[in-house]
Every structure is written in structure tokens, then in C-alpha cells.
Scaffold this active site. Structure first.
Site, PDB file in Angstrom:
ATOM      1  N   VAL A  89     -13.505 -42.472  -2.800  1.00  0.00           N
ATOM      2  CA  VAL A  89     -13.575 -41.463  -3.858  1.00  0.00           C
ATOM      3  C   VAL A  89     -14.942 -41.584  -4.526  1.00  0.00           C
ATOM      4  CG1 VAL A  89     -12.425 -40.542  -5.922  1.00  0.00           C
ATOM      5  CG2 VAL A  89     -11.077 -41.663  -4.143  1.00  0.00           C
ATOM      6  N   PHE A  90     -15.943 -40.996  -3.884  1.00  0.00           N
ATOM      7  CA  PHE A  90     -17.321 -41.113  -4.358  1.00  0.00           C
ATOM      8  C   PHE A  90     -17.898 -39.766  -4.797  1.00  0.00           C
ATOM      9  CE2 PHE A  90     -17.497 -44.419  -0.719  1.00  0.00           C
ATOM     10  CZ  PHE A  90     -16.843 -45.361  -1.496  1.00  0.00           C
ATOM     11  N   GLU A 122     -18.816 -35.961  -5.982  1.00  0.00           N
ATOM     12  CA  GLU A 122     -18.403 -35.065  -7.066  1.00  0.00           C
ATOM     13  C   GLU A 122     -18.872 -33.648  -6.758  1.00  0.00           C
ATOM     14  OE1 GLU A 122     -19.661 -36.692 -10.793  1.00  0.00           O
ATOM     15  OE2 GLU A 122     -18.427 -38.486 -10.568  1.00  0.00           O
ATOM     16  N   THR A 137     -22.718 -33.217  -7.115  1.00  0.00           N
ATOM     17  CA  THR A 137     -23.641 -34.301  -6.761  1.00  0.00           C
ATOM     18  C   THR A 137     -23.975 -34.344  -5.281  1.00  0.00           C
ATOM     19  OG1 THR A 137     -21.847 -35.902  -6.448  1.00  0.00           O
ATOM     20  CG2 THR A 137     -22.812 -35.740  -8.655  1.00  0.00           C
ATOM     21  N   ILE A 172     -12.384 -35.596  -0.773  1.00  0.00           N
ATOM     22  CA  ILE A 172     -11.692 -36.872  -0.677  1.00  0.00           C
ATOM     23  C   ILE A 172     -10.793 -36.831   0.559  1.00  0.00           C
ATOM     24  CG2 ILE A 172     -10.281 -38.564  -1.863  1.00  0.00           C
ATOM     25  CD1 ILE A 172     -13.067 -37.805  -3.146  1.00  0.00           C
ATOM     26  N   ARG A 220     -22.581 -45.525   9.040  1.00  0.00           N
ATOM     27  CA  ARG A 220     -23.359 -44.633   9.905  1.00  0.00           C
ATOM     28  C   ARG A 220     -23.174 -44.966  11.379  1.00  0.00           C
ATOM     29  NH1 ARG A 220     -27.793 -45.016   5.255  1.00  0.00           N
ATOM     30  NH2 ARG A 220     -27.060 -43.204   4.069  1.00  0.00           N
ATOM     31  N   GLU A 240     -21.202 -38.456   5.704  1.00  0.00           N
ATOM     32  CA  GLU A 240     -21.886 -39.748   5.804  1.00  0.00           C
ATOM     33  C   GLU A 240     -23.410 -39.579   5.770  1.00  0.00           C
ATOM     34  OE1 GLU A 240     -20.363 -42.425   5.455  1.00  0.00           O
ATOM     35  OE2 GLU A 240     -18.292 -41.998   6.027  1.00  0.00           O
ATOM     36  N   ALA A 288     -25.965 -35.955   5.303  1.00  0.00           N
ATOM     37  CA  ALA A 288     -26.364 -34.804   6.111  1.00  0.00           C
ATOM     38  C   ALA A 288     -27.585 -35.159   6.955  1.00  0.00           C
ATOM     39  CB  ALA A 288     -26.667 -33.610   5.202  1.00  0.00           C
TER      40      ALA A 288
END
Length: 561
Positions: free
Chosen positions: A295-296, A298, A301, A328, A424, A544, A546
Site C-alpha cells: 500500500v504505497f 497515492e 503521486t 492496491i 524489478r 514497478e 514505468a
């Protein structure tokens, strides 16, 4: 030059050809390294201000710098592909398709590096953008190297690749490890039996991957591969995770991504958690009893986590978390959220961010977020289904201060950064799996479909597409496995992991698009799995990091390492 393998011969042994000219291919790599160093120095001269790389100049010259990231990705990809073939040859495992793919890759990628690399469908980086000129590539005119290039671009070499595919012979993985070979066989069988027969139905119905399938995956160790043995995991490392992830993603992207949820959370806790947190959560994650979600992000952002606004305020023995999160993955069915929030509102940017381990009850279709203070709504998506995406609102969620990762404020972004290499590499492996699925679907359709009295696999533009797909998938795979080996050996590999993700994501999309073209009108029909694969492949260039962010990370590393 090995004259016995002349391109004008009726029959060419490409293994013999490659081995006889191994030193020439090594020389090409040496020449490319010299050219790369020249480009590196050229860019540094453009970007340096006050004896350091200036971020404003980096942005102004973004096209050129990102092009350099692609140039280096090609160079390292070729190097690792040649190493792969040499290792196969030394162990007596190399096949004609392996040699053909290596020769083809060198010819195609080298000429792109000389004339222009496609960074995307609408962007080509050319040598003069990097301070490179025709004189730097003069070595290509040498008769011996010119013959290598001619051989690599020949119809004969594409015929060998596609003839091998037609016979069920794909490029070797080159794992060189009996345990890894056994794991690959095991998950290949599982994917064939438990994932592929159901993947399109899950996608079309937008269903979650069933709980019983998750249980079978847990029993096979999907969630425990990278978790240390002393915390209930298998402790097998990143190469093993790549093998598993590729096979599962070959069946269904979401199946491969389920392991990523455990990978991210497990790595965060293993590297940044207290011993109490490790003992509490890692065994449960490893067993599959505890499903996790990150859950990073927003709404405003995206990749700019420094602008994150979710707040966590300490009140007595608890933190009160308030904010909105988006994208999420697997949010409703998860049991544990790793939540990034700002604990110090006075600190700007990445400072003042902290990571929390937030337990939640598992949701259902009827009540996806049965937790006080938490609301959410599903984001309907084109592909990457099977786990579902959500927007989530956190309204005064109360979390014990013992749930602060490491029980130390202000470390959240640093803790997250420590997981980026693994994430990655994992994403690159997922992309390779999707790319491989596209090859297999295109190959089968090209064999089954006949037009104008013959199988369409016999038409030059069809078999050329298949050969290209096999070649690029192999380069992406070997770059991914190289990054994983570096990580397993505790060697910094942020640049290489970024390269692997950058290339593999593009290859997945390119393969899926070519495979759909081979299907013709039928590829546009929802009943054909390639339509799902096309949708799934598109997200790989976005999540992860762009492609543009990935190139930025790679080039900053290249210019400052």
C-alpha cells in the site's frame, strides 16, 4: 572466419559457426564497451555542473540519457546471451536453436545500436544523440564481422529457429543446476495442469484466482522461496524465484504476481523488521496463511513517492493513519498491508516517511473491506486480473506502534529502496513468462491455421515474427537471470535489474502484439487467450516503475557508479 559455415552453404551448423567465431563475438563486445565509454563521457560533459551530475540538466537531456540506458541494456544483454551459449556449450547442452538465437541477437541488436534503437513505438535513439559517430562503428565493415552480421540476419537462421520451435525445441534455460531444473519441471507441470486451462475464464469473469489454487501454490512453496529457512522459508534466492515466477506467469500473469506480494512484504520485514516482527510474520507469509499487499501509491503521486501525503500520527501507544491509496493489488483478500505513510509532516520529500505493518481481516466479494476506518472500491482494468486492483481510503486507522517496521520512524523510503532490486528482477521474470506464453500461443496457431493451401507458419513474415520473438525473449531471460545471480551473490545490481525490467517489459508487449497479429481477426476475439495476454503484457511497462522511470534509474546509475 569458419569457411565451412559459409552463409552460401546449403547446410550450416550454427553451433560450429558460433564456436569457431567466438573470439570475434568477444571482440564485438569489447568494441561496444569502448563506444559505451565514449557515450558515457559525452553525456557526463553535458550533464555535469559544479563537478556533479545536475538533475535539471538530466531532465533537459532526458531523451539522450534514456537512450543511453537502452544502449547499455542491449550491450549487457548481448554479453549475457553470449555467456549463456558458451556455458551451454561447455556443458554439452547447447543446441542449434541456442546458437542461432545468439547469432541472430548479435546481428540485429548491433545494427540497431549503430542505426537506431526503438525505445518505444514512437521514440528512436540514434548514435549521434549519444555523441557516437559512424567512425566508432567502422569495425562493422571488417569482412569477418560483416559475414557474421549477414549470417545472423539470414533467412536460414530464422528457419532453424522456427523449425526447432515447430518440433517442440525451445531455447535452453541454461540454469546449470539440477535443483533449479527440477523446480522448473515441477512448476511447468503445475502451470500446464492448474493454471493454463483456467486462466482465460478467470480473466473473462474477472474472478480472483481460487483459494484452492492458492493453497496448491503454497504447498509448492511459491510464497516461501526467498524467505530464510530459519523463518519457515526455503531460502532459495532470486534465481529460483525467477524460475518459478516465469513459469507461473507463462500461465497467467496474476499467478506469477502472487509470489511477488510475498516477496515484497517478506523482503521488507527480513531487511527492516525487528526480530519480533520477523518471528511473527515471516513464517506465516512463507506458509501462505498470510496474504500480503503493498500500500504505497497515492492518486496524485504515482512514482513520485516523495510527494506522499498519507499521515501517521502517534497518539499514546498507537499511530493513527489517514489517507487515500490507489492501485492496491490484491487489497481485499490480503491479511497484511505494508503501508507507507508520513510520520513527520515537517520533513519534505522522502524524509519523514515510515513503513507500517497493518493487519486487516480478509475481505469477501460481499464485504471486501470489513475493517473499521477502511473503505475501498475496485478499479476495473483491461488485464492483470485475478487479484483485483483497488482504491483504498484509510480514515483514522489505529495501529500499534509495535507495527512500525523496525520500530523506527523515518526509515520507510530507505526500507522500500532496499527491496527495489528484487522487485524489478521479479517483474522482469514475470514479463519473460508472458513473452514466452505469447510465443507458444502464436506458434500453435501458426501451425494449426492454413491459408492458401499451407500452414501459415510457412509464410516468411510469420516465421520471421516467431524467430524474432524467440530471440528477444531469450536475451531478456538471460539478462534477468544474470541480475538474479548477482543479487544472490550479494553484488549490487540495481542497474542490471533495471535493465532486465526495461527490456523484458518491452519484449512482452512486442511478443503479445506480434502473436495477436499472427492470429489475425481471431486474435481480437475474447475467446482466444492471446487477447488476454495482450492486455496483461501492457501493464508490465508501467508497474514497478514505468519504462521512463526505469530508464532514468538505469542511466543515473551508469553515470554515477
Amino acid at each position: 572466419m569458419d569457411s565451412s559455415a559459409n552463409i552460401n552453404s546449403d547446410v550450416i551448423n550454427f553451433k560450429q559457426f558460433l564456436l569457431a567465431n567466438k573470439s570475434l563475438y568477444a571482440d564485438i563486445l569489447q568494441k561496444l564497451e569502448t563506444i559505451s565509454n565514449k557515450a558515457n563521457n559525452h553525456l557526463k560533459s553535458l550533464l555535469t555542473k559544479d563537478n556533479r551530475i545536475d538533475n535539471n540538466l538530466l531532465e533537459v537531456n532526458q531523451f539522450q540519457t534514456h537512450g543511453y540506458a537502452w544502449f547499455e541494456t542491449y550491450r549487457i544483454g548481448l554479453r549475457e546471451t553470449l555467456n549463456w551459449f558458451i556455458n551451454l556449450s561447455e556443458s554439452g547442452q547447447a543446441s542449434e536453436i541456442d546458437a542461432s538465437i545468439t547469432i541472430f541477437a548479435f546481428s540485429e541488436y548491433l545494427l540497431q545500436m549503430k542505426n537506431g534503437i526503438m525505445m518505444s513505438q514512437s521514440e528512436i535513439i540514434r548514435p549521434n544523440d549519444l555523441g557516437i559517430n559512424d567512425e566508432d562503428f567502422k569495425f562493422i565493415e571488417d569482412p569477418s564481422i560483416a559475414e557474421l552480421l549477414e549470417t545472423g540476419l539470414s533467412v536460414k537462421i530464422k528457419n532453424v529457429i522456427v523449425d526447432s520451435l515447430d518440433k517442440g525445441i525451445h531455447a535452453s534455460l541454461g540454469l546449470n543446476d539440477e535443483t533449479l531444473d527440477m523446480i522448473q519441471d515441477q512448476f511447468k507441470k503445475f502451470t500446464e495442469e492448474e493454471i493454463l486451462p483456467h486462466a482465460n475464464e478467470w480473466h473473462l469473469k474477472d474472478d480472483l484466482i481460487p483459494d484452492e489454487t492458492l493453497q496448491k501454490m503454497a504447498e509448492l512453496g511459491v510464497f516461501s522461496i526467498a524467505i530464510p529457512e530459519n523463518y519457515g522459508g526455503l531460502g532459495m534466492g532470486k534465481v529460483a524465484m525467477c524460475v518459478v515466477t516465469e513459469e507461473l506467469s507463462r500461465g497467467f500473469l496474476a499467478a506469477g504476481s502472487l509470489g511477488t506480494r510475498a516477496e515484497i512484504a517478506g523482503e521488507l520485514i527480513r531487511l527492516g523488521g525487528t526480530e519480533e516482527q520477523k518471528q511473527k510474520y515471516l513464517p506465516e507469509i512463507a506458509s501462505g496463511n498470510l496474504l500480503t499487499t503493498a500500500v504505497f501509491t497515492e492518486p496524485n503521486t504515482g512514482s513520485d513517492l516523495g510527494s506522499l501525503s498519507t499521515r501517521a500520527v502517534l497518539k499514546d501507544e498507537d499511530y493513527i493513519i489517514t489517507g487515500n491509496k490507489t492501485w492496491i493489488t490484491h487489497g481485499a483478500r490480503s491479511d497484511l498491508m505494508t503501508v507507507l505513510a508520513r510520520t513527520d509532516s515537517e520533513q519534505k520529500g522522502y524524509k519523514g516517511l515510515s513503513m507500517f505493518l497493518v493487519e486487516k481481516p480478509r475481505g469477501t466479494d460481499e464485504n471486501p473491506f470489513p475493517m473499521d476506518g477502511m473503505t475501498g472500491s475496485e478499479i476495473e482494468v483491461l488485464g492483470y486480473r485475478g487479484m483485483k486492483e483497488y482504491e483504498i481510503g484509510l480514515d483514522d486507522i489505529r495501529v500499534s506502534k509495535k507495527q512500525l517496521l523496525g520500530e523506527e520512524e523515518g526509515k520507510g523510503f530507505k526500507q522500500l529502496m532496499e527491496t527495489f532490486e528484487s522487485a524489478r528482477i521479479q517483474t522482469a521474470a514475470r514479463a519473460v513468462g508472458v513473452a514466452q506464453n505469447a510465443i507458444e500461443l502464436a506458434l500453435q496457431y501458426a501451425k494449426d491455421r492454413s491459408q492458401f493451401g499451407k500452414q501459415i507458419i510457412k509464410f516468411p513474415r510469420i516465421f520471421s515474427k516467431l524467430a524474432w520473438m524467440a530471440m528477444e525473449t531469450t536475451v531478456a531471460r538471460q539478462l534477468t537471470l544474470f541480475s538474479a545471480r548477482e543479487k544472490d551473490n550479494d553484488i549490487r545490481c540495481d542497474i542490471e535489474a533495471g535493465m532486465a525490467k526495461l527490456l523484458a517489459a518491452r519484449v512482452a508487449w512486442s511478443n503479445a502484439d506480434s502473436a495477436l497479429q499472427i492470429h489475425g481477426g481471431n486474435g481480437y476475439a475474447l475467446e482466444y487467450p492471446i487477447s488476454r495476454v495482450l492486455c496483461d503484457s501492457r501493464i508490465l511497462n508501467i508497474f514497478e516503475g514505468a519504462a521512463e522511470i526505469q530508464a532514468q534509474i538505469v542511466v543515473k546509475g551508469l553515470l554515477t557508479r
